[in-house]
Enzyme design. Sequence first.
Site, PDB file in Angstrom:
ATOM      1  N   HIS A   1      -8.674  -8.480   1.828  1.00  0.00           N
ATOM      2  CA  HIS A   1      -7.682  -9.066   0.940  1.00  0.00           C
ATOM      3  C   HIS A   1      -7.637 -10.563   1.253  1.00  0.00           C
ATOM      4  O   HIS A   1      -7.457 -10.926   2.429  1.00  0.00           O
ATOM      5  CB  HIS A   1      -6.301  -8.470   1.208  1.00  0.00           C
ATOM      6  CG  HIS A   1      -6.253  -6.986   1.045  1.00  0.00           C
ATOM      7  ND1 HIS A   1      -6.312  -6.121   2.113  1.00  0.00           N
ATOM      8  CD2 HIS A   1      -6.155  -6.220  -0.065  1.00  0.00           C
ATOM      9  CE1 HIS A   1      -6.248  -4.882   1.667  1.00  0.00           C
ATOM     10  NE2 HIS A   1      -6.157  -4.908   0.347  1.00  0.00           N
TER      11      HIS A   1
ATOM     12  N   HIS B   1       0.798  -1.226   0.000  1.00  0.00           N
ATOM     13  CA  HIS B   1       0.000   0.000   0.000  1.00  0.00           C
ATOM     14  C   HIS B   1       0.835   1.283   0.000  1.00  0.00           C
ATOM     15  O   HIS B   1       0.275   2.375  -0.075  1.00  0.00           O
ATOM     16  CB  HIS B   1      -0.958   0.006   1.197  1.00  0.00           C
ATOM     17  CG  HIS B   1      -2.105  -0.934   1.025  1.00  0.00           C
ATOM     18  ND1 HIS B   1      -2.118  -2.185   1.587  1.00  0.00           N
ATOM     19  CD2 HIS B   1      -3.257  -0.818   0.336  1.00  0.00           C
ATOM     20  CE1 HIS B   1      -3.243  -2.793   1.265  1.00  0.00           C
ATOM     21  NE2 HIS B   1      -3.954  -1.989   0.501  1.00  0.00           N
TER      22      HIS B   1
ATOM     23  N   HIS C   1      -2.574  -5.891  -6.233  1.00  0.00           N
ATOM     24  CA  HIS C   1      -2.842  -7.047  -5.385  1.00  0.00           C
ATOM     25  C   HIS C   1      -4.317  -7.419  -5.427  1.00  0.00           C
ATOM     26  O   HIS C   1      -5.155  -6.653  -5.889  1.00  0.00           O
ATOM     27  CB  HIS C   1      -2.384  -6.782  -3.940  1.00  0.00           C
ATOM     28  CG  HIS C   1      -3.034  -5.597  -3.306  1.00  0.00           C
ATOM     29  ND1 HIS C   1      -2.554  -4.308  -3.465  1.00  0.00           N
ATOM     30  CD2 HIS C   1      -4.130  -5.493  -2.514  1.00  0.00           C
ATOM     31  CE1 HIS C   1      -3.318  -3.462  -2.788  1.00  0.00           C
ATOM     32  NE2 HIS C   1      -4.307  -4.149  -2.210  1.00  0.00           N
TER      33      HIS C   1
ATOM     34  N   GLU D   1      -5.748  -2.288  -6.794  1.00  0.00           N
ATOM     35  CA  GLU D   1      -6.384  -3.581  -6.578  1.00  0.00           C
ATOM     36  C   GLU D   1      -7.026  -4.187  -7.814  1.00  0.00           C
ATOM     37  O   GLU D   1      -7.598  -3.485  -8.650  1.00  0.00           O
ATOM     38  CB  GLU D   1      -7.451  -3.465  -5.482  1.00  0.00           C
ATOM     39  CG  GLU D   1      -6.849  -3.149  -4.133  1.00  0.00           C
ATOM     40  CD  GLU D   1      -7.812  -3.254  -2.982  1.00  0.00           C
ATOM     41  OE1 GLU D   1      -7.342  -3.499  -1.862  1.00  0.00           O
ATOM     42  OE2 GLU D   1      -9.031  -3.097  -3.187  1.00  0.00           O
TER      43      GLU D   1
ATOM     44  N   GLU E   1     -16.341  -8.732   9.960  1.00  0.00           N
ATOM     45  CA  GLU E   1     -16.545  -7.288   9.964  1.00  0.00           C
ATOM     46  C   GLU E   1     -17.980  -6.891  10.294  1.00  0.00           C
ATOM     47  O   GLU E   1     -18.211  -5.924  11.012  1.00  0.00           O
ATOM     48  CB  GLU E   1     -16.137  -6.716   8.606  1.00  0.00           C
ATOM     49  CG  GLU E   1     -15.928  -5.239   8.608  1.00  0.00           C
ATOM     50  CD  GLU E   1     -15.164  -4.749   7.393  1.00  0.00           C
ATOM     51  OE1 GLU E   1     -15.600  -3.745   6.817  1.00  0.00           O
ATOM     52  OE2 GLU E   1     -14.140  -5.347   7.035  1.00  0.00           O
TER      53      GLU E   1
ATOM     54  N   GLU F   1      -4.239   2.299  -2.803  1.00  0.00           N
ATOM     55  CA  GLU F   1      -4.878   1.030  -3.160  1.00  0.00           C
ATOM     56  C   GLU F   1      -4.652   0.827  -4.652  1.00  0.00           C
ATOM     57  O   GLU F   1      -4.924   1.714  -5.457  1.00  0.00           O
ATOM     58  CB  GLU F   1      -6.389   1.072  -2.896  1.00  0.00           C
ATOM     59  CG  GLU F   1      -6.774   0.903  -1.457  1.00  0.00           C
ATOM     60  CD  GLU F   1      -6.572  -0.505  -0.917  1.00  0.00           C
ATOM     61  OE1 GLU F   1      -5.930  -1.360  -1.567  1.00  0.00           O
ATOM     62  OE2 GLU F   1      -7.048  -0.755   0.200  1.00  0.00           O
TER      63      GLU F   1
ATOM     64  N   CYS G   1     -15.013  -5.266   2.716  1.00  0.00           N
ATOM     65  CA  CYS G   1     -13.921  -5.530   1.789  1.00  0.00           C
ATOM     66  C   CYS G   1     -12.796  -6.214   2.562  1.00  0.00           C
ATOM     67  O   CYS G   1     -12.682  -6.060   3.778  1.00  0.00           O
ATOM     68  CB  CYS G   1     -13.357  -4.234   1.218  1.00  0.00           C
ATOM     69  SG  CYS G   1     -14.523  -3.218   0.335  1.00  0.00           S
TER      70      CYS G   1
END
Length: 181
Positions: A69, A25, A32, A115, A87, A113, A67
């Site tokens: 990863h 980041h 990623h 992504e 979350e 970000e 959201c």
Amino acid sequence: MTEDHLVLVDDDGAPVGTMSKLEAHRAPGVLHLAVSVFVYDGFGRMLMQRRSDDKYHFSGLWANTCCTHPRPGEDPAVAAGRRLEEEMGISAAVEPYGVLRYEAADPASGLVEKEHDLLFTASFDGVPSPDPTEVGVWRWLELAALRQELSDQPERFVPWFSLASEEHPGLFNAGPPVVRA
């Protein structure tokens, strides 16, 4: 920010390695893998969250339901379901919807970000039980009102949410969207 490792991907979204979350980041950012979940209720409303003020980047902004990863070796759908439960306190089946490729810099944190974001949808009728370290506020929002708010005040939303509304308008149309892979 923890030193979790992210899955790095090539331009086609294929895994090419891993890197610590912080390194990936840091500007200019490294491409990623990510997942984003959009949850709808039986009335066709979307479950929104305002990111906690303690989030390491894009804090205090409105976003889709959750959201994350995927961890190295973790199936993206499993990651989406895991994060939905962690979350938002919701256990629901997630369905693949599409892909969003984007780059966004957070001026407050200096982080970026970059992504290859796999989008998922889910249905849930109930009251979420969000983790307060992740979620500041949550709400169900009718899609017409959401589109209007996004148009009138885009600065209140995370950049990837606005981009998703442009590139995947089906996510923001009346009723739960038809799932397409």
